[in-house]
Scaffold this motif. Structure first.
Motif, PDB file in Angstrom:
ATOM      1  N   GLY A  50     -18.013   4.001  23.105  1.00 36.94           N
ATOM      2  CA  GLY A  50     -17.881   4.516  24.478  1.00 36.94           C
ATOM      3  C   GLY A  50     -16.560   4.096  25.079  1.00 36.94           C
ATOM      4  N   GLY A  51     -16.410   4.327  26.391  1.00 40.56           N
ATOM      5  CA  GLY A  51     -15.137   3.995  27.041  1.00 40.56           C
ATOM      6  C   GLY A  51     -15.002   2.494  27.277  1.00 40.56           C
ATOM      7  N   LEU A  52     -13.753   2.038  27.301  1.00 42.54           N
ATOM      8  CA  LEU A  52     -13.479   0.639  27.659  1.00 42.54           C
ATOM      9  C   LEU A  52     -12.301   0.648  28.626  1.00 42.54           C
ATOM     10  N   ALA A  53     -12.479  -0.015  29.782  1.00 41.09           N
ATOM     11  CA  ALA A  53     -11.382  -0.081  30.758  1.00 41.09           C
ATOM     12  C   ALA A  53     -10.922  -1.524  30.879  1.00 41.09           C
ATOM     13  N   LEU A  54      -9.598  -1.724  30.861  1.00 40.91           N
ATOM     14  CA  LEU A  54      -9.036  -3.060  31.111  1.00 40.91           C
ATOM     15  C   LEU A  54      -8.493  -3.057  32.533  1.00 40.91           C
ATOM     16  N   ALA A  55      -9.027  -3.948  33.368  1.00 42.70           N
ATOM     17  CA  ALA A  55      -8.658  -3.942  34.784  1.00 42.70           C
ATOM     18  C   ALA A  55      -7.746  -5.102  35.125  1.00 42.70           C
ATOM     19  N   ASN A  56      -6.527  -4.787  35.603  1.00 43.47           N
ATOM     20  CA  ASN A  56      -5.627  -5.827  36.108  1.00 43.47           C
ATOM     21  C   ASN A  56      -5.421  -5.704  37.616  1.00 43.47           C
ATOM     22  N   ASP A  57      -5.970  -4.653  38.193  1.00 50.49           N
ATOM     23  CA  ASP A  57      -5.822  -4.437  39.631  1.00 50.49           C
ATOM     24  C   ASP A  57      -6.735  -5.438  40.365  1.00 50.49           C
ATOM     25  N   PRO A  58      -6.142  -6.309  41.234  1.00 50.19           N
ATOM     26  CA  PRO A  58      -6.969  -7.335  41.890  1.00 50.19           C
ATOM     27  C   PRO A  58      -8.171  -6.760  42.641  1.00 50.19           C
ATOM     28  N   ALA A  59      -8.041  -5.549  43.182  1.00 48.13           N
ATOM     29  CA  ALA A  59      -9.191  -4.977  43.914  1.00 48.13           C
ATOM     30  C   ALA A  59     -10.333  -4.670  42.938  1.00 48.13           C
ATOM     31  N   ILE A  60      -9.982  -4.257  41.730  1.00 50.17           N
ATOM     32  CA  ILE A  60     -11.043  -3.966  40.741  1.00 50.17           C
ATOM     33  C   ILE A  60     -11.640  -5.289  40.240  1.00 50.17           C
ATOM     34  N   VAL A  61     -10.764  -6.276  40.059  1.00 49.04           N
ATOM     35  CA  VAL A  61     -11.263  -7.600  39.632  1.00 49.04           C
ATOM     36  C   VAL A  61     -12.300  -8.086  40.639  1.00 49.04           C
ATOM     37  N   GLU A  62     -11.976  -7.938  41.921  1.00 48.32           N
ATOM     38  CA  GLU A  62     -12.907  -8.355  42.985  1.00 48.32           C
ATOM     39  C   GLU A  62     -14.251  -7.619  42.817  1.00 48.32           C
ATOM     40  N   ALA A  63     -14.181  -6.299  42.646  1.00 52.17           N
ATOM     41  CA  ALA A  63     -15.418  -5.509  42.568  1.00 52.17           C
ATOM     42  C   ALA A  63     -16.251  -5.908  41.342  1.00 52.17           C
ATOM     43  N   VAL A  64     -15.580  -6.125  40.227  1.00 48.75           N
ATOM     44  CA  VAL A  64     -16.319  -6.415  38.986  1.00 48.75           C
ATOM     45  C   VAL A  64     -16.901  -7.827  39.019  1.00 48.75           C
ATOM     46  N   LEU A  65     -16.088  -8.808  39.418  1.00 48.48           N
ATOM     47  CA  LEU A  65     -16.589 -10.182  39.374  1.00 48.48           C
ATOM     48  C   LEU A  65     -17.613 -10.467  40.466  1.00 48.48           C
ATOM     49  N   ARG A  66     -17.421  -9.878  41.662  1.00 44.79           N
ATOM     50  CA  ARG A  66     -18.429 -10.129  42.729  1.00 44.79           C
ATOM     51  C   ARG A  66     -19.723  -9.396  42.361  1.00 44.79           C
ATOM     52  N   ASN A  67     -19.624  -8.246  41.729  1.00 45.26           N
ATOM     53  CA  ASN A  67     -20.784  -7.542  41.161  1.00 45.26           C
ATOM     54  C   ASN A  67     -21.975  -7.497  42.097  1.00 45.26           C
ATOM     55  N   ARG A  68     -21.692  -7.110  43.379  1.00 50.83           N
ATOM     56  CA  ARG A  68     -22.736  -7.264  44.412  1.00 50.83           C
ATOM     57  C   ARG A  68     -24.008  -6.472  44.123  1.00 50.83           C
ATOM     58  N   ASP A  69     -23.843  -5.280  43.565  1.00 52.80           N
ATOM     59  CA  ASP A  69     -25.056  -4.468  43.346  1.00 52.80           C
ATOM     60  C   ASP A  69     -25.580  -4.600  41.914  1.00 52.80           C
ATOM     61  N   GLY A  70     -25.078  -5.567  41.205  1.00 52.94           N
ATOM     62  CA  GLY A  70     -25.544  -5.755  39.830  1.00 52.94           C
ATOM     63  C   GLY A  70     -25.119  -4.635  38.901  1.00 52.94           C
ATOM     64  N   VAL A  71     -24.008  -3.949  39.246  1.00 51.41           N
ATOM     65  CA  VAL A  71     -23.582  -2.796  38.441  1.00 51.41           C
ATOM     66  C   VAL A  71     -22.843  -3.230  37.173  1.00 51.41           C
ATOM     67  N   PHE A  72     -22.274  -4.446  37.183  1.00 55.62           N
ATOM     68  CA  PHE A  72     -21.466  -4.874  36.036  1.00 55.62           C
ATOM     69  C   PHE A  72     -22.035  -6.147  35.394  1.00 55.62           C
ATOM     70  N   PRO A  73     -23.183  -6.056  34.749  1.00 54.28           N
ATOM     71  CA  PRO A  73     -23.722  -7.259  34.082  1.00 54.28           C
ATOM     72  C   PRO A  73     -22.881  -7.612  32.865  1.00 54.28           C
TER      73      PRO A  73
END
Ligand code: HEM
Length: 442
Positions: A50-73
């Motif tokens: 499947g797809g793989l995304a590498l994120a270096n954008d700090p806004a994306i890092v924030e969204a992925v690591l905070r993972n508020r809705d449990g979308v990125f386990p």
């Protein structure tokens, strides 16, 4: 490329030899991305699974690591790679309430060990190891020795004792073997993960090594405590037991309790030593190559700068691999549910758009406050962040400061091996071989 990766993964499922070769080829997936990984803000690629995304954008890092809705386990591929070693232990679990509960046990147990105690144990054991290293004129294998030292510190502070020297040697050897065999990336290269994963995992031959590591942990740090009254157990064991009692009714069964305790003790030993040992190995390699001017003995403040710079350039966990559970759009690109997203402190902390002179080991940047002032929780993330922030961050800070102060004030360092180490890259970035340094008198 896609076809080649798929073919490699398929062949690996047929033979252990090919599998081992494939793990070596794919050990550091960042090599496949080249310069783009250090200059782009979001890179997407297609893997057979499947797809793989590498994120270096700090806004994306924030969204992925905070993972508020449990979308990125945490990635299920990582879970599969770690299971033979840590079973159901928290480090390999995706997320959710059970992970939150168990993480509390770690925080409480770690908070129960005063900083002075961590420092005292770290200094005492560092001096003991250093004396032995200085008595070896042909030098010592530094990554291996640092692994032994940091295991001793974690187990003495939190798990009620230490391995014997023979056990500790056997343990670090087996763990290095596990490390060299494991590759989550190879699993991701198989076309049909569900069908191919068991075969591939079998060919990686992680089970027998994981089993021997677990037996060593069980024998030394789990079973003996079960025969004693609970009040005498180390605080970590008691915290885990409390959590299991609150969250699952099964602890009355001794075998189940023993297995779950073993999983979490294994996490504590593995997460609590390999990271610290890896950063310090790179730091000592840099110091032995003249990172400090001749005769310069760093003060506490500059020891901190040395550690920060090592954490920046050599973050031990280079990949935070997460599953994408719901369709997501970042920077105009759509990530399908079922794809994966990667936050990599290795690329983020070497990104040309975020750091001056990004590739250079330059502790002075932290003294000039250039590092601390311009970087935040989404650009400098060696300890992760958000819902999976490292519970041992404070412990590690005190421990590393004490170890480095003891070494730089008590010894001079000389390289015995000249081959520059490369990051191993599969589980952590520990050097790919056990380079030797000679420790002289100060
Ligand atoms: C330089 C030292 C260290 C670094 C850079 C580090 C880094 C990290 C990172 C990045 C994670 C999260 C990984 C992810 O989100 O996928 C993590 C997890 C963890 N760390 Fe550390 N760590 C260090 C030392 C320690 C120490 C000394 C301990 C314990 C004494 C420890 C215990 C743990 C545990 C238990 C977890 C798992 C938490 C979870 O699964 O939610 N770490 N560490």
């Amino acid at each position: 490329m896609l076809v080649l990766l798929k073919a490699l993964a398929r062949l690996s499922g047929w033979s252990s030899l090919v599998c081992r070769l494939a793990v070596v080829i794919l050990r550091n997936p960042l090599r496949l991305l080249g310069w783009k990984a250090y200059e782009r803000w979001l890179l997407t690629l297609r893997l057979p699974v499947g797809g793989l995304a590498l994120a270096n954008d700090p806004a994306i890092v924030e969204a992925v690591l905070r993972n508020r809705d449990g979308v990125f386990p945490k990635s299920s591929h990582l879970t599969a790679i770690l299971r033979p070693l840590i079973g159901e232990g928290v480090f390999g679990q995706g997320g959710g309430e059970a992970v939150k509960d168990m993480r509390k046990a770690y925080f409480l147990a770690l908070a129960g060990v005063p900083g002075e105690e961590v420092e005292r144990v770290s200094r005492r054991l560092s001096r003991e190891y250093l004396a032995r290293w200085q008595a070896a004129p042909s030098g010592v294998a530094v990554p291996r020795e640092l692994s032994r030292l940091t295991i001793d510190i974690v187990t003495e502070c939190l798990l009620g004792g230490r391995f014997t020297p023979a056990q500790s040697e056997a343990f670090v050897d087996a763990f290095f073997t596990y490390h060299r065999r494991a590759s989550a990336f190879l699993l991701m290269c198989s076309g049909n993960a569900l069908r191919d994963t068991p075969a591939l995992l079998g060919r990686m031959e992680l089970e027998p090594v994981g089993l021997s590591l677990r037996e060593m942990i069980q024998e030394r740090f789990v079973t003996p405590w079960l025969d004693r009254p609970e009040a005498a157990w180390p605080p970590f064991h008691r915290q885990v037991l409390d959590t299991l009692r609150r969250t699952s009714g099964e602890v009355a069964d001794r075998a189940v309790l023993e297995a779950r305790l073993l999983d979490e003790v294994a996490v504590m030993i593995l997460a609590g030593h390999e990271t610290t040992a890896s950063v310090l190995s790179w730091l000592l390699w840099e110091l032995s190559g003249g990172a400090l001017p001749d005769g310069d003995r760093p003060q506490a403040e500059s020891v901190d700068a040395l550690i920060q710079e090592s954490l920046r350039l050599y973050p031990p966990i280079a990949f935070f691999l997460r599953d994408v559970e719901a369709v997501t759009e970042f920077r105009g690109k759509t990530l399908a549910a079922g794809s994966a997203i990667l936050v990599s402190p290795w690329t983020l902390q070497r990104h040309k758009g975020l750091w001056q002179d990004a590739e250079r080991f330059c502790p002075a940047r932290w003294l000039r406050k250039e590092g601390a002032a311009t970087h935040d929780r989404n650009t400098f993330v060696p300890f992760g962040g958000g819902s999976r922030l490292c519970p041992g961050k404070h412990f590690a800070g005190i421990e590393m400061q004490a170890i480095v102060e003891e070494i730089v004030s008590g010894a001079t360092l000389r390289r015995v091996d000249s081959t520059p180490p490369r990051p191993l890259g599969a589980l952590t970035t520990r050097p790919h071989y056990d380079f030797r340094l000679a420790f002289g008198a100060p």
